[in-house]
Design a protein around this motif. Structure first.
Motif, PDB file in Angstrom:
ATOM      1  N   SER A 100      37.406  36.534  28.931  1.00 27.44           N
ATOM      2  CA  SER A 100      36.958  37.865  28.528  1.00 27.44           C
ATOM      3  C   SER A 100      37.306  38.932  29.560  1.00 27.44           C
ATOM      4  O   SER A 100      37.564  40.076  29.214  1.00 27.44           O
ATOM      5  CB  SER A 100      35.444  37.869  28.315  1.00 27.44           C
ATOM      6  OG  SER A 100      35.096  37.025  27.261  1.00 27.44           O
ATOM      7  N   TRP A 101      37.282  38.553  30.848  1.00 27.85           N
ATOM      8  CA  TRP A 101      37.480  39.525  31.928  1.00 27.85           C
ATOM      9  C   TRP A 101      38.834  39.427  32.594  1.00 27.85           C
ATOM     10  O   TRP A 101      39.334  40.400  33.139  1.00 27.85           O
ATOM     11  CB  TRP A 101      36.399  39.337  33.004  1.00 27.85           C
ATOM     12  CG  TRP A 101      35.021  39.493  32.486  1.00 27.85           C
ATOM     13  CD1 TRP A 101      34.127  38.492  32.218  1.00 27.85           C
ATOM     14  CD2 TRP A 101      34.356  40.714  32.145  1.00 27.85           C
ATOM     15  NE1 TRP A 101      32.960  39.013  31.735  1.00 27.85           N
ATOM     16  CE2 TRP A 101      33.067  40.379  31.681  1.00 27.85           C
ATOM     17  CE3 TRP A 101      34.729  42.045  32.181  1.00 27.85           C
ATOM     18  CZ2 TRP A 101      32.142  41.328  31.278  1.00 27.85           C
ATOM     19  CZ3 TRP A 101      33.807  43.002  31.772  1.00 27.85           C
ATOM     20  CH2 TRP A 101      32.537  42.644  31.329  1.00 27.85           C
ATOM     21  N   PRO A 107      39.214  32.149  38.998  1.00 28.40           N
ATOM     22  CA  PRO A 107      39.320  33.477  38.398  1.00 28.40           C
ATOM     23  C   PRO A 107      40.149  34.477  39.204  1.00 28.40           C
ATOM     24  O   PRO A 107      40.115  35.670  38.927  1.00 28.40           O
ATOM     25  CB  PRO A 107      37.865  33.927  38.308  1.00 28.40           C
ATOM     26  CG  PRO A 107      37.168  33.202  39.389  1.00 28.40           C
ATOM     27  CD  PRO A 107      37.903  31.894  39.571  1.00 28.40           C
ATOM     28  N   GLU A 108      40.913  34.012  40.204  1.00 24.06           N
ATOM     29  CA  GLU A 108      41.739  34.899  41.032  1.00 24.06           C
ATOM     30  C   GLU A 108      40.890  35.955  41.739  1.00 24.06           C
ATOM     31  O   GLU A 108      41.241  37.135  41.767  1.00 24.06           O
ATOM     32  CB  GLU A 108      42.850  35.560  40.204  1.00 24.06           C
ATOM     33  CG  GLU A 108      43.909  34.592  39.718  1.00 24.06           C
ATOM     34  CD  GLU A 108      44.689  33.916  40.832  1.00 24.06           C
ATOM     35  OE1 GLU A 108      44.957  34.552  41.863  1.00 24.06           O
ATOM     36  OE2 GLU A 108      45.011  32.725  40.668  1.00 24.06           O
ATOM     37  N   SER A 140      33.584  29.774  29.893  1.00 30.88           N
ATOM     38  CA  SER A 140      32.360  30.505  29.573  1.00 30.88           C
ATOM     39  C   SER A 140      31.544  30.846  30.817  1.00 30.88           C
ATOM     40  O   SER A 140      31.060  31.974  30.974  1.00 30.88           O
ATOM     41  CB  SER A 140      31.515  29.680  28.594  1.00 30.88           C
ATOM     42  OG  SER A 140      30.285  30.309  28.361  1.00 30.88           O
ATOM     43  N   GLU A 141      31.393  29.878  31.721  1.00 28.17           N
ATOM     44  CA  GLU A 141      30.630  30.140  32.947  1.00 28.17           C
ATOM     45  C   GLU A 141      31.357  31.139  33.846  1.00 28.17           C
ATOM     46  O   GLU A 141      30.726  32.010  34.458  1.00 28.17           O
ATOM     47  CB  GLU A 141      30.347  28.847  33.702  1.00 28.17           C
ATOM     48  CG  GLU A 141      29.436  27.879  32.968  1.00 28.17           C
ATOM     49  CD  GLU A 141      28.012  28.403  32.710  1.00 28.17           C
ATOM     50  OE1 GLU A 141      27.719  29.599  32.898  1.00 28.17           O
ATOM     51  OE2 GLU A 141      27.169  27.584  32.301  1.00 28.17           O
ATOM     52  N   CYS A 142      32.683  31.041  33.911  1.00 27.13           N
ATOM     53  CA  CYS A 142      33.449  32.015  34.700  1.00 27.13           C
ATOM     54  C   CYS A 142      33.298  33.415  34.104  1.00 27.13           C
ATOM     55  O   CYS A 142      33.095  34.387  34.837  1.00 27.13           O
ATOM     56  CB  CYS A 142      34.907  31.610  34.786  1.00 27.13           C
ATOM     57  SG  CYS A 142      35.204  30.238  35.922  1.00 27.13           S
ATOM     58  N   ASP A 143      33.398  33.520  32.781  1.00 25.29           N
ATOM     59  CA  ASP A 143      33.209  34.819  32.123  1.00 25.29           C
ATOM     60  C   ASP A 143      31.802  35.364  32.350  1.00 25.29           C
ATOM     61  O   ASP A 143      31.614  36.558  32.579  1.00 25.29           O
ATOM     62  CB  ASP A 143      33.451  34.698  30.612  1.00 25.29           C
ATOM     63  CG  ASP A 143      34.913  34.779  30.227  1.00 25.29           C
ATOM     64  OD1 ASP A 143      35.752  35.168  31.062  1.00 25.29           O
ATOM     65  OD2 ASP A 143      35.218  34.447  29.054  1.00 25.29           O
TER      66      ASP A 143
END
Length: 168
Positions: A46-47, A69-70, A134-137
């Protein structure tokens, strides 16, 4: 590869790296076999786009998923980032966030114990990948607030977890 797609549709269980490669192929995600026991893929979230690495440890029957997630945490924010990590990890049932000491890269890590046969089902593969993304988002905004929004750990987490009410 058509053989991967056919395997995904026909097989109930498969070796972990092969099952994940077939899943990535079916979803149209470009992936790369890093080695016989490791596969890497970029997955849109999502991000941001996440790099996901899956490493099969045969001797332990464990599939380790790393979702990156960079986001790099500089030395000046390391202490507050660890504080935020502790607050976030308290809320997770599966996996955890961490920061690699070399390079300060944020990552989500989860290990799946696959049993003596070392096989991965398509349902488990999909659930593990979807859960990691999902957890990263879910927590990506908290790290943004902390690293670039000059919020403290509690304030960053609270701001990130505000749920919008209704629809736009």
């Amino acid at each position: 590869m058509n053989t991967d797609r056919a395997m995904l549709e026909q097989a109930d269980d498969a070796a972990p790296v092969e099952m994940l490669a077939a899943l990535f192929e079916a979803r149209g995600w470009a992936y790369q076999h890093v080695s016989e026991d490791e596969v890497s893929v970029e997955i849109p979230g999502s991000w941001t786009t996440y790099q996901l690495r899956a490493i099969w440890r045969r001797e332990d029957h464990v599939l380790q998923l790393l979702c990156l997630p960079e986001v790099r945490v500089g030395d000046d924010k390391r202490t507050t980032a660890y504080e935020l990590l502790a607050m976030i990890n308290e809320q997770l049932w599966l996996g955890h966030f961490d920061i690699w000491t070399q390079g300060g890269m944020l990552l989500y890590r989860h290990g799946l114990m696959l049993g003596d046969d070392g096989m991965l089902s398509i349902d488990m593969a999909q659930l593990a990948i979807e859960s990691a993304v999902s957890e990263c988002d879910r927590f990506y905004p908290a790290f943004q607030f902390l690293l670039w929004g000059d919020k403290g750990p509690r304030e960053a987490l609270d701001a990130a977890l505000v749920d919008a009410v209704g629809e736009a």
